[in-house]
Motif scaffolding. Structure first.
Motif, short mmCIF file in Angstrom:
data_model
loop_
_atom_site.label_atom_id
_atom_site.label_comp_id
_atom_site.label_asym_id
_atom_site.label_seq_id
_atom_site.Cartn_x
_atom_site.Cartn_y
_atom_site.Cartn_z
N HIS A 76 0.84 -1.21 0.00
CA HIS A 76 0.00 0.00 0.00
C HIS A 76 0.87 1.26 0.00
O HIS A 76 2.02 1.23 0.46
CB HIS A 76 -0.91 0.02 1.23
CG HIS A 76 -2.02 -0.98 1.18
ND1 HIS A 76 -3.16 -0.80 0.44
CD2 HIS A 76 -2.14 -2.20 1.77
CE1 HIS A 76 -3.95 -1.85 0.57
NE2 HIS A 76 -3.36 -2.72 1.37
N ALA A 77 0.30 2.34 -0.53
CA ALA A 77 0.97 3.63 -0.40
C ALA A 77 1.24 3.88 1.08
O ALA A 77 0.48 3.44 1.95
CB ALA A 77 0.09 4.74 -0.97
N CYS A 80 -1.69 5.12 2.91
CA CYS A 80 -3.00 4.50 2.62
C CYS A 80 -3.73 4.08 3.90
O CYS A 80 -3.13 3.54 4.83
CB CYS A 80 -2.80 3.29 1.73
SG CYS A 80 -4.34 2.44 1.32
N HIS A 114 -5.54 1.65 4.28
CA HIS A 114 -5.52 0.20 4.41
C HIS A 114 -4.15 -0.35 4.79
O HIS A 114 -4.00 -1.56 4.96
CB HIS A 114 -5.96 -0.47 3.10
CG HIS A 114 -7.43 -0.37 2.82
ND1 HIS A 114 -8.11 -1.32 2.11
CD2 HIS A 114 -8.33 0.55 3.18
CE1 HIS A 114 -9.39 -0.97 2.02
NE2 HIS A 114 -9.54 0.17 2.66
N HIS A 118 -7.78 -3.66 -1.63
CA HIS A 118 -8.82 -2.79 -2.17
C HIS A 118 -9.67 -3.57 -3.15
O HIS A 118 -9.15 -4.17 -4.09
CB HIS A 118 -8.19 -1.59 -2.88
CG HIS A 118 -7.35 -0.74 -1.97
ND1 HIS A 118 -7.90 0.08 -1.02
CD2 HIS A 118 -6.01 -0.59 -1.87
CE1 HIS A 118 -6.93 0.70 -0.36
NE2 HIS A 118 -5.77 0.32 -0.85
N CYS A 159 -5.31 2.96 -3.75
CA CYS A 159 -4.98 3.41 -2.41
C CYS A 159 -5.63 4.76 -2.15
O CYS A 159 -5.71 5.60 -3.05
CB CYS A 159 -3.46 3.51 -2.25
SG CYS A 159 -2.66 1.91 -2.02
ZN LIG Z 1 -3.84 0.93 -0.29
#
Ligand SMILES: [Zn+2]
Length: 117
Positions: free
Chosen positions: A5-6, A9, A11, A18, A25
């Protein structure tokens, strides 16, 4: 364990992928209430997100989304309730355009409140 993930992000901490509805993201930044029109049964709102194309391993599908550069930038989502349900509209813009818009909003607000001409 790798995390695809970034760095910012929402998440990233949970490592949740996602899904196909939001295959990129994102980080929710802030929301504001909008002035209601006659069609609005509840106060409409606008939310601002930082968004970025996701690595395939950060996606539930595991496959890079087509034209995923469309997800690089800023997303604004307006939410309206017409009495039966919420509907949303998304606006995407580059970070440069978002800064330009933010500056215009501040200038407009300063003019409207008589702080500057
Ligand atoms: Zn993400």
């Amino acid at each position: 364990m790798s995390n695809f993930h970034a760095i910012w992000c929402d998440h990233r901490e949970s490592s949740e992928t996602h899904d196909d509805i939001l295959p990129y993201c994102y980080k929710q930044i802030h929301g504001v209430k909008l002035a209601a029109t006659d069609a609005d049964k509840f106060p409409p709102g606008m939310w601002v997100y930082a968004i970025s194309a996701a690595h395939p391993d950060a996606l539930t599908s595991g496959v890079k989304t087509e034209n995923d550069q469309q997800f690089d930038g800023i997303e604004m989502v307006t939410e309206h309730h017409d009495g039966t349900g919420w509907s949303e509209r998304k606006f995407r813009l580059t970070s440069d355009a978002a800064r330009s818009l933010a500056a215009a909003l501040i200038r407009a607000a300063d003019i409207q409140q008589g702080l500057t001409r």
